[in-house]
Scaffold this motif. Structure first.
Motif, PDB file in Angstrom:
ATOM      1  N   ASN A   2      21.439  29.952  44.945  1.00  0.00           N
ATOM      2  CA  ASN A   2      21.917  29.628  43.603  1.00  0.00           C
ATOM      3  C   ASN A   2      22.249  30.922  42.858  1.00  0.00           C
ATOM      4  OD1 ASN A   2      19.458  30.719  42.679  1.00  0.00           O
ATOM      5  ND2 ASN A   2      18.457  28.701  42.817  1.00  0.00           N
ATOM      6  N   LEU A   3      22.779  30.767  41.629  1.00  0.00           N
ATOM      7  CA  LEU A   3      23.239  31.929  40.870  1.00  0.00           C
ATOM      8  C   LEU A   3      22.105  32.900  40.563  1.00  0.00           C
ATOM      9  CD1 LEU A   3      25.619  33.286  39.488  1.00  0.00           C
ATOM     10  CD2 LEU A   3      25.116  31.951  37.427  1.00  0.00           C
ATOM     11  N   SER A   7      21.970  36.818  41.714  1.00  0.00           N
ATOM     12  CA  SER A   7      21.829  37.894  40.721  1.00  0.00           C
ATOM     13  C   SER A   7      20.687  38.836  41.081  1.00  0.00           C
ATOM     14  CB  SER A   7      21.601  37.296  39.333  1.00  0.00           C
ATOM     15  OG  SER A   7      22.692  36.475  38.955  1.00  0.00           O
ATOM     16  N   LEU A  82      29.555  35.021  45.103  1.00  0.00           N
ATOM     17  CA  LEU A  82      30.089  34.786  43.762  1.00  0.00           C
ATOM     18  C   LEU A  82      31.450  34.114  43.765  1.00  0.00           C
ATOM     19  CD1 LEU A  82      29.152  38.159  42.003  1.00  0.00           C
ATOM     20  CD2 LEU A  82      28.089  35.922  41.661  1.00  0.00           C
ATOM     21  N   PRO A  84      32.607  31.219  44.973  1.00  0.00           N
ATOM     22  CA  PRO A  84      32.671  29.811  44.517  1.00  0.00           C
ATOM     23  C   PRO A  84      32.525  29.668  43.005  1.00  0.00           C
ATOM     24  CG  PRO A  84      31.264  30.020  46.447  1.00  0.00           C
ATOM     25  CD  PRO A  84      31.576  31.393  45.993  1.00  0.00           C
ATOM     26  N   TYR A  85      31.699  30.484  42.403  1.00  0.00           N
ATOM     27  CA  TYR A  85      31.510  30.387  40.954  1.00  0.00           C
ATOM     28  C   TYR A  85      32.768  30.839  40.207  1.00  0.00           C
ATOM     29  CZ  TYR A  85      26.579  29.763  42.083  1.00  0.00           C
ATOM     30  OH  TYR A  85      25.398  29.286  42.580  1.00  0.00           O
ATOM     31  N   PHE A  86      33.415  31.894  40.690  1.00  0.00           N
ATOM     32  CA  PHE A  86      34.655  32.327  40.059  1.00  0.00           C
ATOM     33  C   PHE A  86      35.775  31.321  40.305  1.00  0.00           C
ATOM     34  CE2 PHE A  86      32.617  36.503  39.949  1.00  0.00           C
ATOM     35  CZ  PHE A  86      33.013  36.968  38.703  1.00  0.00           C
ATOM     36  N   ALA A  88      35.393  28.081  40.682  1.00  0.00           N
ATOM     37  CA  ALA A  88      35.155  26.940  39.790  1.00  0.00           C
ATOM     38  C   ALA A  88      35.562  27.265  38.354  1.00  0.00           C
ATOM     39  CB  ALA A  88      33.679  26.544  39.850  1.00  0.00           C
ATOM     40  N   PHE A  89      35.294  28.510  37.928  1.00  0.00           N
ATOM     41  CA  PHE A  89      35.643  28.897  36.556  1.00  0.00           C
ATOM     42  C   PHE A  89      37.153  28.993  36.381  1.00  0.00           C
ATOM     43  CE2 PHE A  89      36.669  32.323  33.558  1.00  0.00           C
ATOM     44  CZ  PHE A  89      36.115  31.789  32.401  1.00  0.00           C
ATOM     45  N   SER A 107      36.095  38.112  42.236  1.00  0.00           N
ATOM     46  CA  SER A 107      34.700  38.379  42.616  1.00  0.00           C
ATOM     47  C   SER A 107      34.560  39.773  43.235  1.00  0.00           C
ATOM     48  CB  SER A 107      34.213  37.318  43.605  1.00  0.00           C
ATOM     49  OG  SER A 107      35.016  37.315  44.785  1.00  0.00           O
TER      50      SER A 107
END
Length: 437
Positions: A2-3, A7, A82, A84-86, A88-89, A107
């Motif tokens: 997870n994020l 981190s 990172l 996938p998170y970028f 999605a954003f 990313s």
């Protein structure tokens, strides 16, 4: 992951990389002088740093292994985790065919910036601010890491040494401290206010003793006051009263036939004892130290120390006396105005901001200091500013003859029996200086 886990992983990698960056700069940049002072005060870590600087191959190999391993790991883990998170954003604003590529580049740039800023740039700047302090803090962990990475470091160093031998690269680090190094340190100390301007002047003058020859500080032949054998007592008294020197040469007729010297206090004792006759004989004449005019001032100091004398006669290659010099003359060279009597005639008189009157016999080094000139051309060929004029003019100078050099005009204003008595030095306007250069 997870994020939060991502981190924490990136943070750990950045901290590890920043440790290697700080260690590399601090241990390489720590100054040996300060480390030796810390070692003398009992800090054993300073000894370890000094030893590591002398044998730095294993350390640099370990440092590069750590930095590159962390950078590669951080790039691959950070970018893939990172992305996938970028994606999605960015998907909220764009849903085209380039969405996945945009997420990859975004990313990648983000992780790269994090490592450049927090793992490389900031740690290295912190290490540069106080390298000795940082080196003391990291030396023990670094030594542990070197032992862990020893096998791989040995292979890498072996390959590096092979390449150095092929290209004949000398890897020996020179630690010789020159006068320029000391002078730069003193200048920096003066700018920082740690060293006073007068102290800076003293230190530079001490080093000049290795460069300056005896004629630059001696009393010239024409100015030497001496006694002759059989000189009347009244003449001796008059010379002592007129010239308050502590020592006088004794010569047989002319100054080139030196017998010795007398100490003024020996004669004064006889005068105070009301002795009518003052005779210069074996009881009052002392052996004088005779030196060649090619000696450096530092060499003369050694002669004075070994002979227990403070007074010497200077002769040239033709056995002619060219002057006399005392220990006080050398001290005046070092101390300058601090030991120069106030009522002495000054050799360099500043008339205004841009002009000076200078005696012809003024040592060239003193002129360099007064006018802030770094160097005179071929100045090994002369000792005084008069010698500089004759060297440049290639003739016996006459009044109004001049030489322009380094933005100054050196003009002869007074001649005494073919001898340059006085010069007028004026600073040229900026435009004129540019034309000369």
């Amino acid at each position: 992951m997870n994020l939060f886990e991502i981190s924490i992983t990136i943070l750990a990698l950045i901290l590890t990389s920043s440790f290697f960056s700080i260690s590399e700069i601090a241990l390489a940049g720590a100054r040996r002088i300060k480390l030796k002072l810390l070692s003398e005060s009992g800090d054993t870590r300073a000894d370890k740093i000094l030893h590591l600087q002398e044998n730095s191959a294993d350390f640099f190999a370990t440092s590069q292994i750590g930095l590159n391993a962390v950078a590669i790991l951080g790039g691959s883990v950070g970018e893939s985790a990172l992305r996938p998170y970028f994606q999605a954003f960015l998907g909220k604003f764009y849903q085209g065919a380039w969405l996945e590529n945009l997420a990859f580049f975004t990313s990648f740039i983000f992780v790269t910036l994090l490592f450049i800023l927090f793992a490389d740039l900031i740690p290295k700047r912190i290490a540069m601010i106080s390298p000795e302090k940082m080196a003391l803090a990291v030396i023990n962990p670094v030594l542990v890491l070197i032992k862990i990475c020893q096998p791989l470091a040995w292979i890498i160093n072996g390959l590096a040494n092979l390449i150095f031998r092929i290209f004949k690269v000398n890897t020996t680090r020179e630690e010789n401290i020159t006068f320029d190094d000391v002078s730069a340190i003193v200048d920096a100390g003066a700018e920082a206010g740690v060293v006073l301007q007068q102290e800076q002047h003293f230190i530079e003058n001490v080093f000049e003793l290795e460069e300056r020859t005896v004629p630059s500080s001696m009393t010239l032949r024409d100015d030497v006051v001496f006694f002759t054998l059989g000189e009347p007592a009244e003449s001796i008294r008059q010379k002592i009263a007129e010239y308050p020197y502590s020592k006088f040469l004794v010569c047989n007729g002319t100054i080139d036939h030196v017998i010795g010297y007398v100490d003024t206090k020996d004669i004064l004792v006889k005068i105070m004892s009301n002795q009518a006759q003052i005779q210069l004989n074996e009881t009052t004449i002392r052996n004088v130290l005779i030196i060649p005019d090619t000696l450096k001032l530092s060499e003369l100091l050694d002669r004075f120390r070994s002979s227990k004398e403070k007074f010497a006669v200077v002769m040239n290659e033709y056995a002619l006396v060219v002057g006399v010099i005392t220990l006080s003359d050398i001290m005046m060279t070092v101390m300058g105005d601090w030991v120069t009597p106030i009522d002495d005639e000054q050799q360099i008189i500043q008339r205004d901001e841009k002009s000076w009157l200078i005696d012809g016999v003024t040592p060239i080094e003193n002129v360099m200091h007064a006018l802030d000139i770094d160097e005179f051309p071929d100045w090994d060929n002369y000792e005084t500013i008069a010698g500089f004029m004759m060297y440049k003019l290639r003739k016996i100078p006459r009044p109004a003859d001049f030489v322009e050099y380094e933005g100054y005009k050196f003009e002869v204003v007074d001649i005494d029996h073919h001898k340059i008595d006085q010069l007028l030095v004026t600073q040229l306007p900026v435009q004129m200086k540019e034309i000369i250069e």
